[in-house]
Design an enzyme around this catalytic site. Structure first.
Site, mmCIF file in Angstrom:
data_model
loop_
_atom_site.group_PDB
_atom_site.id
_atom_site.type_symbol
_atom_site.label_atom_id
_atom_site.label_comp_id
_atom_site.label_asym_id
_atom_site.label_seq_id
_atom_site.Cartn_x
_atom_site.Cartn_y
_atom_site.Cartn_z
ATOM 1 N N GLU A 89 32.366 95.337 -2.084
ATOM 2 C CA GLU A 89 32.141 94.148 -2.627
ATOM 3 C C GLU A 89 31.128 94.390 -3.975
ATOM 4 O O GLU A 89 30.491 95.069 -3.985
ATOM 5 C CB GLU A 89 31.551 93.037 -1.894
ATOM 6 C CG GLU A 89 31.688 91.605 -2.620
ATOM 7 C CD GLU A 89 30.585 90.504 -1.926
ATOM 8 O OE1 GLU A 89 30.875 89.403 -2.271
ATOM 9 O OE2 GLU A 89 29.955 90.748 -1.096
ATOM 10 N N MET A 134 25.751 93.738 3.860
ATOM 11 C CA MET A 134 27.131 93.608 3.493
ATOM 12 C C MET A 134 28.099 93.319 4.592
ATOM 13 O O MET A 134 27.934 93.911 5.726
ATOM 14 C CB MET A 134 27.876 94.696 2.715
ATOM 15 C CG MET A 134 29.152 94.412 2.154
ATOM 16 S SD MET A 134 29.402 93.424 1.177
ATOM 17 C CE MET A 134 30.721 92.843 1.259
ATOM 18 N N GLU A 135 28.744 92.167 4.473
ATOM 19 C CA GLU A 135 29.337 91.397 5.424
ATOM 20 C C GLU A 135 30.663 91.994 5.951
ATOM 21 O O GLU A 135 31.702 91.099 6.517
ATOM 22 C CB GLU A 135 29.518 89.832 5.355
ATOM 23 C CG GLU A 135 30.476 89.536 4.081
ATOM 24 C CD GLU A 135 29.848 89.389 2.593
ATOM 25 O OE1 GLU A 135 28.716 90.074 2.248
ATOM 26 O OE2 GLU A 135 30.377 88.877 1.891
ATOM 27 N N ASN A 136 30.997 93.196 5.717
ATOM 28 C CA ASN A 136 32.335 93.892 5.938
ATOM 29 C C ASN A 136 32.883 93.182 7.318
ATOM 30 O O ASN A 136 31.861 93.224 8.330
ATOM 31 C CB ASN A 136 32.110 95.092 6.173
ATOM 32 C CG ASN A 136 31.476 96.016 4.881
ATOM 33 O OD1 ASN A 136 31.812 95.684 3.797
ATOM 34 N ND2 ASN A 136 30.384 96.607 5.148
ATOM 35 N N HIS A 175 22.716 85.645 7.998
ATOM 36 C CA HIS A 175 23.346 85.435 6.733
ATOM 37 C C HIS A 175 24.906 86.167 6.623
ATOM 38 O O HIS A 175 25.983 85.631 6.514
ATOM 39 C CB HIS A 175 22.580 85.870 5.686
ATOM 40 C CG HIS A 175 23.426 85.966 4.197
ATOM 41 N ND1 HIS A 175 22.917 85.097 3.215
ATOM 42 C CD2 HIS A 175 24.357 86.595 3.572
ATOM 43 C CE1 HIS A 175 23.642 85.432 2.206
ATOM 44 N NE2 HIS A 175 24.603 86.212 2.457
ATOM 45 N N GLU A 176 24.777 87.414 7.102
ATOM 46 C CA GLU A 176 25.905 88.108 7.221
ATOM 47 C C GLU A 176 27.181 87.798 8.052
ATOM 48 O O GLU A 176 28.373 87.700 7.839
ATOM 49 C CB GLU A 176 25.629 89.845 7.358
ATOM 50 C CG GLU A 176 24.679 90.354 6.284
ATOM 51 C CD GLU A 176 24.904 89.947 4.906
ATOM 52 O OE1 GLU A 176 26.049 89.756 4.551
ATOM 53 O OE2 GLU A 176 23.979 90.136 3.941
ATOM 54 N N HIS A 212 29.007 84.893 6.935
ATOM 55 C CA HIS A 212 30.259 85.326 5.994
ATOM 56 C C HIS A 212 31.426 85.649 6.997
ATOM 57 O O HIS A 212 32.502 85.529 6.559
ATOM 58 C CB HIS A 212 29.888 86.529 5.392
ATOM 59 C CG HIS A 212 28.900 86.277 3.994
ATOM 60 N ND1 HIS A 212 29.281 85.296 3.156
ATOM 61 C CD2 HIS A 212 27.697 86.848 3.679
ATOM 62 C CE1 HIS A 212 28.424 85.282 2.486
ATOM 63 N NE2 HIS A 212 27.610 86.212 2.516
HETATM 64 N N1 BES Z 1 27.788 89.888 -0.057
HETATM 65 C C1 BES Z 1 26.253 90.150 -0.273
HETATM 66 C C2 BES Z 1 26.176 91.778 -0.536
HETATM 67 C C3 BES Z 1 26.399 92.049 -2.026
HETATM 68 C C4 BES Z 1 25.403 91.839 -2.961
HETATM 69 C C5 BES Z 1 27.396 92.504 -2.303
HETATM 70 C C6 BES Z 1 25.745 91.965 -4.312
HETATM 71 C C7 BES Z 1 27.693 93.025 -3.638
HETATM 72 C C8 BES Z 1 26.720 92.610 -4.520
HETATM 73 C C9 BES Z 1 25.679 89.979 1.152
HETATM 74 O O1 BES Z 1 26.346 88.882 2.002
HETATM 75 C C10 BES Z 1 24.271 89.380 0.663
HETATM 76 O O2 BES Z 1 24.353 88.337 0.171
HETATM 77 N N2 BES Z 1 23.218 90.161 0.952
HETATM 78 C C11 BES Z 1 21.872 89.807 0.531
HETATM 79 C C12 BES Z 1 21.009 89.557 1.894
HETATM 80 C C13 BES Z 1 21.012 88.023 2.042
HETATM 81 C C14 BES Z 1 20.128 87.862 3.383
HETATM 82 C C15 BES Z 1 20.571 87.041 1.076
HETATM 83 C C16 BES Z 1 21.303 90.786 -0.169
HETATM 84 O O3 BES Z 1 21.912 91.982 -0.170
HETATM 85 O O4 BES Z 1 20.334 90.825 -0.738
HETATM 86 ZN ZN ZN Z 2 26.066 87.260 1.406
#
Ligand code: BES
Ligand code: ZN
Length: 876
Positions: A143, A278-280, A312-313, A316
Site C-alpha cells: 500500500e 499494515m492490514e494485508n 485498527h488493522e 480494515h
Molecule cells: N493502511 C495503513 C498503513 C499505511 C500507512 C500504508 C501509510 C501505507 C502508507 C494502516 O492501516 C495504518 O493506518 N497504520 C497506522 C497505525 C494506525 C493504528 C493508525 C500507522 O501506520 O501509523
Molecule cells: Zn489504517
C-alpha cells in the site's frame, strides 16, 4: 475500434479499463542472500473492448525479451507481444500485440526479476539477528501502490482479483502469505510452498513473508486460527496482541454483522517497517513496537498502542479489505473509519482506559492540520501515485475519524451500526465511494446524511461558532477557523448540541445558516443561578470550535474550576481557547488564567492536554518574551508539582492504567521545564538502573521521563548522560526501549549534544524506520540546530528516505521554527528541492512557521502579560 497508440496511455492518472484481471497465478523465488528475486505471473485477463494493447503497472522490474505472451481462452493460440515498453514516470507496462485481442478471457504470462530493496516498500529485505548472526527476511509492503514493484499487475484498488500464490524458498524458513498453505514440497535445500487461492481482493493487500520466526497461536470462538509471529525466542511478547486479536475478530464480526472471511489471521512483527502497521488480508504486518508487549519492560502506553493498532488493522479486514475504496480519493473511508472503530473496540475491552476521552487528541491533531490554508478536503483529488503517500495524514485519519464520530453521535449508535452493516453487506468483495456510505446511512436513518456530510468531506477546513448571550437570546454565527486568524467564507451544516447549567437536558439541532438567534427555554431560569454556564458541542462530539463571548467564557472557566463539566468538555474548553489564542482571537492572559483553573484536574487526557498546551506556550514565550520566562516557569511548575507529588515515581499497587500514563507525562514535562527536584530524583534512579536493568526503581512508565531529565544535565563538557543512554540503547533488544532512548537523545538544550544525537540518526546503528523519533524529541532550544542539520544532510536524506518517512523529516523539523525569517529560509531552501511527494508537507510546514511568528507578534502586543504572569507566579 478507434486507432490506438502507446502514447495515449502515458501521463494518465489511472489505467485504461478495456481489460481487467480476474485471477493471478503468481510464483516468487526470493534469494535472501543475494537480495534479488525472480518471478512469473499468469494473469487471467478479461478483455471487454477490442484492443491491441494491454496496459498494466510495473516498476523497478526487469523483463526477459520474448518473455511476454497472451493466450486467448479456448483458442490454443499463443500471441507473442511485439513490443513491451516500461514507462518509468508512469510506472506502467505497455504491451503491444500485432493483432486485436479477442473479447473475453485470456492468459497473460510474464516472467520478471527484481531486487529485494532496502526502502521498506514493494518486495524488500529486513535485517535481523539470530545467534549473533545478521540475516535477511523478505517482506512485502504494497500500500498504496507498490505491488507493481514485486510483480506486474493492475495496481489500483478497484481492479480486484483472485490470487493464487506460490513461493520457492529455503527449506528451513517460514513462508507466509494471505492464505493458509495447501501444500509444501521440500526438495533438499529449497521447498515450494503452495497457498490457497484468496477471495477476490485488491493488489495493495497482497502479502508475502519469508524468514525465521516463532509464533503463539489461539482460535476464535468461531474457529478462525490466529497467530502472532515474532523473532525467534520472543513469542511470549506476542501474547497480549494475540488476546486482543481474538477478541477483536469476534467483536467486529458482531459489529459489521459479517464473519471474518478468511480461514486464518496471521500477525507478524517486522524489524524494518515504514509505517506502524499494515492490514494485508489475513497477514497483517507490524512494527515491533506496535505488536510486541514485554511484561517487564513495556510501558502502559506501549500496551495501549498495541491494542489500538491491532484493532485498527483488524477493522480494515472488513472496512478496506472486504469493502474497498474505489480510488485513493476515498482513502479516508479506510483510515478514518478504522481509526474510529479501533477506539470503539478498545473501549469495549478496556473501559477503564477512557479511550473516548483520549480520542480527543486525535481530533485536536486533525483540527490543527485543518486550520491551515494548505489543508485539503477529506475527499481529495489524486492525480499521480506520488501524491498518495502524503494523504495518509491527519485529515484522512483524524479528521476522518472525528467526522464519523460526529455523525454517529448525531444518528445514534444503533442506527449507525445497522446502516453500516447494510453497507458492508452491499459492497462486500467490491468497491465503494464516500457517497455509497452516506446513501446507506441515509436509508437507515431517514436523516439528510448526504447534505450534512458533504460540507465536511468535500470542503477543507471547519467552522468556529461565535457565541454571544444578548438580551436573553443566544446569538450564533459561523465562520471558517484558520490558525492564521483569517476568516474563510465557507459554511457547514453543523450538528449543534448544547447544555445549560447541567447535562440532564441537551438541545440538538442542525445549524445551516451564517447566523442565527436561538431561544433557549429554561435559559432565563438558568441564568439566575450563580454558577450559570453554557457549553456548546457537548462532550466534543462535533468537529467544530466555539468562541464564547467574554461573559460565557469566564462562566465556563468557573465551571471547569468547580468541576461541573464532563472530562471531554473540560478538554474542549481548553483546546478551543488555546487554538483561538494562537489565532489571535483570545488573549494569552485568558488562556493562562484558564490553565490555572485545572489545578484540581483528575482526568489523564485533560491534564496531559493542559501540559502540552503549557509547554507550547513556554516555547513561544522563549521567543516572544524571554524576560517573562522565569515567572512563566514558576507558574507552570507550581501548577504541575502537586500532581507529581501525589503520583510519585513508583506505581501504587493496583493503580490504574491512566495513572501510569499520567506519571510519565507529568514527570517528562517537569524535566523539560528544568524542575530541579525532578531531575535530581531522575538521575538518582537512572544510575541504579544503569547498573541493574531489572531494578524496581525505574519502571517502564517513567523511563522516558528519566532519560529526558538526564539529558537536561548533558552538555558539551559533560557527556556522561548521553553516553549512558547510548549504552542502554545498544544493550536492549526491545524496540520500545530503543524508541524511548531515541526520543530522549536530542532533548538536551545543548546544541552540541543535539547535533551528535542528530548525526547518530544517520549511523548504521539506527534503523531508517526509527530516525524520526530523535527528530521529534529535539528540545525547544535546539529547533534551529535541527533545521541547519536537515539542510546540510538533505541530499542524503532525500535519497535515502521516501514516502511518509521523508515527509516527517520535513514537517518535524520545519514546523517548530518560530520566525518569519526562518519561514523565508525554508521557502527558499525547498524552492529548488521540492517534489510531488513532499510538496504538500513543505507548504503546510512553512505555513505553521508563519502562524507561530504571528502568535509571537500578537503576544508581544499584549500589554498586561507581564503583570498577569507575575501575579500567577506568586499566587501561592
Ligand atoms: N493502511 C495503513 C498503513 C499505511 C500507512 C500504508 C501509510 C501505507 C502508507 C494502516 O492501516 C495504518 O493506518 N497504520 C497506522 C497505525 C494506525 C493504528 C493508525 C500507522 O501506520 O501509523
Ligand atoms: Zn489504517
Amino acid at each position: 475500434m478507434a486507432e490506438q497508440s502507446a502514447e495515449q496511455f502515458k501521463g494518465e492518472a489511472r489505467l485504461p479499463r478495456f481489460a481487467a484481471p480476474r485471477r493471478y497465478d503468481l510464483r516468487l523465488t526470493p534469494d535472501l542472500d543475494a537480495c534479488v528475486f525472480s518471478g512469473s505471473v499468469v494473469v487471467s485477463v478479461d478483455v471487454t473492448a477490442p484492443t491491441r494493447f494491454l496496459v498494466l503497472n510495473a516498476a523497478d522490474l526487469e523483463f526477459a525479451s520474448g518473455g511476454v505472451h497472451f493466450t486467448p481462452q479456448g483458442t490454443g493460440q499463443v500471441l507473442h507481444a511485439v513490443e513491451v515498453t516500461n514507462v518509468p514516470e508512469d510506472e506502467i507496462l505497455i504491451i503491444r500485440f500485432n493483432e486485436v485481442l479477442p473479447l473475453g478471457e485470456g492468459a497473460l504470462a510474464i516472467a520478471f526479476k527484481g531486487t529485494l530493496n532496502d526502502k521498506m516498500n514493494g518486495f524488500y529485505r529486513s535485517v535481523y539477528e539470530l545467534n549473533g548472526e545478521k540475516k535477511n527476511m523478505a517482506v512485502t509492503q504494497f500500500e498504496p501502490a507498490d505491488a507493481r514493484r514485486c510483480f506486474p499487475c493492475w495496481d489500483e484498488p478497484s481492479f480486484k482479483a483472485v490470487f493464487k500464490i506460490t513461493l520457492e524458498v529455503p527449506s528451513e524458513t517460514v513462508a507466509l502469505s494471505n492464505m493458509p498453505v495447501v501444500e509444501e514440497k521440500v526438495n533438499g535445500p529449497t521447498k515450494v510452498v503452495y497457498f490457497e487461492e484468496t477471495p477476490i481482493m485488491s493488489t495493495y493487500l497482497v502479502a508475502v513473508i519469508v524468514g525465521l520466526f516463532d509464533y503463539v497461536e489461539a482460535f476464535t470462538s468461531d474457529g478462525t486460527r490466529v497467530r502472532v509471529y515474532t523473532q525467534v525466542g520472543k513469542s511470549a511478547q506476542g501474547k497480549f496482541a494475540l488476546e486482543v486479536a481474538v477478541k477483536t475478530l469476534i467483536l467486529f464480526k458482531e459489529y459489521f454483522a459479517v464473519p471474518y472471511p478468511l480461514p486464518k489471521m496471521d500477525m507478524i512483527a517486522i524489524p524494518d517497517f515504514a509505517s506502524g502497521a499494515m492490514e494485508n488480508y489475513g497477514l497483517v504486518t507490524y512494527r515491533e513496537t506496535a505488536l510486541l508487549f514485554d511484561e517487564r519492560h513495556s510501558a502502559a502506553a506501549n500496551k495501549q498502542r498495541v491494542a489500538v493498532v491491532v484493532a485498527h488493522e483488524l477493522a480494515h479486514q472488513w472496512f478496506g479489505n472486504l469493502v474497498t475504496m474505489e480510488w485513493w480519493t476515498h482513502l479516508w473511508l479506510n483510515e478514518g473509519f478504522a481509526t474510529w472503530v479501533a477506539y470503539l473496540a478498545a473501549d469495549n475491552f478496556f473501559p477503564e482506559w477512557n479511550v473516548w476521552t483520549q480520542f480527543l487528541e486525535e481530533s485536536t491533531t486533525g483540527f490543527k492540520l485543518d486550520a491551515l490554508a494548505g489543508s485539503h478536503p477529506i475527499e481529495v483529488d489524486v492525480n499521480h501515485v506520488d501524491e498518495i503517500d502524503e494523504i495518509f495524514d491527519a485529515i484522512s485519519y483524524r479528521k476522518g475519524a472525528s467526522v464519523i464520530r460526529m455523525l454517529q453521535s448525531y444518528l445514534g449508535a444503533e442506527t449507525f451500526q445497522k446502516s453500516l452493516a447494510a453497507y458492508i453487506k452491499r459492497f462486500a468483495y467490491s468497491n465503494a465511494k464516500t457517497e455509497d456510505l452516506w446513501a446507506a446511512l441515509e436509508e437507515g436513518s431517514g436523516e439528510p446524511v448526504k447534505t450534512l456530510m458533504h460540507s465536511w468531506t468535500k470542503q477543507q477546513g471547519y467552522p468556529v461558532v461565535n457565541m454571544r448571550l444578548k438580551d436573553g437570546k443566544l446569538e450564533m454565527e459561523q465562520t471558517q477557523f484558520l490558525s492564521s486568524g483569517s476568516e474563510g467564507v465557507v459554511q457547514w451544516v453543523i450538528p449543534i448540541t448544547l447544555c445549560c447549567c447541567s447535562y440532564s437536558r441537551q438541545e440538538k439541532f442542525l445549524f445551516h445558516g451564517k447566523q442565527e438567534d436561538f431561544n433557549l427555554s429554561g435559559l432565563v431560569e438558568c441564568q439566575k443561578k450563580d454558577d450559570f454556564w453554557i457549553k456548546l458541542n457537548v462532550n466534543q462530539t462535533g468537529f467544530y470550535r466555539v468562541n464564547y463571548d467574554e461573559e460565557l467564557a469566564s462562566r465556563l472557566r468557573y465551571a471547569v474550576e468547580a468541576n461541573k463539566l464532563s472530562a471531554a468538555d473540560r478538554y474542549g474548553v481548553l483546546d478551543d481557547t488555546y487554538a483561538l489564542c494562537m489565532a489571535g482571537k483570545q488573549k494569552l492572559v485568558s488562556l493562562l488564567h484558564l490553565i490555572a483553573a485545572y489545578k484540581n484536574e483528575t482526568e489523564y487526557t485533560v491534564l496531559a492536554h493542559a501540559i502540552t498546551t503549557s509547554l507550547s506556550i513556554f516555547e513561544m514565550m522563549a521567543v516572544a518574551a524571554p524576560e517573562e520566562l522565569s515567572n512563566l516557569k514558576k507558574f507552570l511548575i507550581d501548577f504541575l508539582e502537586p500532581f507529581a507529588q501525589r503520583l510519585g515515581w513508583d506505581a501504587k499497587s493496583g493503580e490504574g492504567h491512566l495513572n501510569a500514563l499520567l506519571r510519565g507525562t507529568l514527570l517528562t514535562a517537569l524535566a523539560e521545564l528544568g524542575h530541579e527536584a525532578t531531575i535530581n530524583e531522575a538521575v538518582r534512579r537512572f544510575n541504579v538502573f544503569l547498573e541493574d536493568r531489572e531494578t524496581s526503581l525505574l519502571p517502564p512508565d517513567v523511563r522516558k521521563a528519566a532519560y529526558v531529565a538526564l539529558m537536561q544535565t548533558a552538555n558539551k563538557s559533560n557527556r556522561a548522560g548521553y553516553e549512558s543512554l547510548l549504552k542502554i540503547y545498544r544493550e536492549t533488544d526491545l524496540s520500545q526501549e530503543k524508541v524511548r532512548v531515541l526520543g530522549s537523545l536530542a532533548s538536551s538544550p545543548d546544541p552540541d549534544v543535539v547535533r551528535d544525537a542528530l548525526d547518530f540518526i544517520l549511523s548504521p546503528e539506527v534503523r531508517n524506520q526509527d530516525s524520526i523519533f530523535v527528530l521529534r524529541g529535539v528540545s525547544a532550544a535546539a529547533h534551529e540546530v535541527a533545521w541547519t542539520w536537515l539542510k546540510e544532510k538533505w541530499d542524503y536524506i532525500s535519497n535515502t528516505f521516501s514516502g511518509t518517512l521523508l515527509t516527517y523529516f520535513v514537517s518535524v523539523t520545519v514546523s517548530p521554527l518560530f520566525t518569519d525569517e526562518k519561514g523565508d529560509d525554508a521557502e527558499e531552501f525547498f524552492k529548488s528541492r521540492t517534489k510531488a511527494s513532499i510538496a504538500r508537507t513543505v507548504k503546510q510546514s512553512i505555513e505553521r512557521v508563519r502562524i507561530s511568528a504571528k502568535w509571537v507578534k500578537s503576544t508581544r502586543s499584549e500589554a498586561n502579560l507581564g503583570n498577569v504572569l507575575k501575579e500567577l507566579a506568586h499566587k501561592n
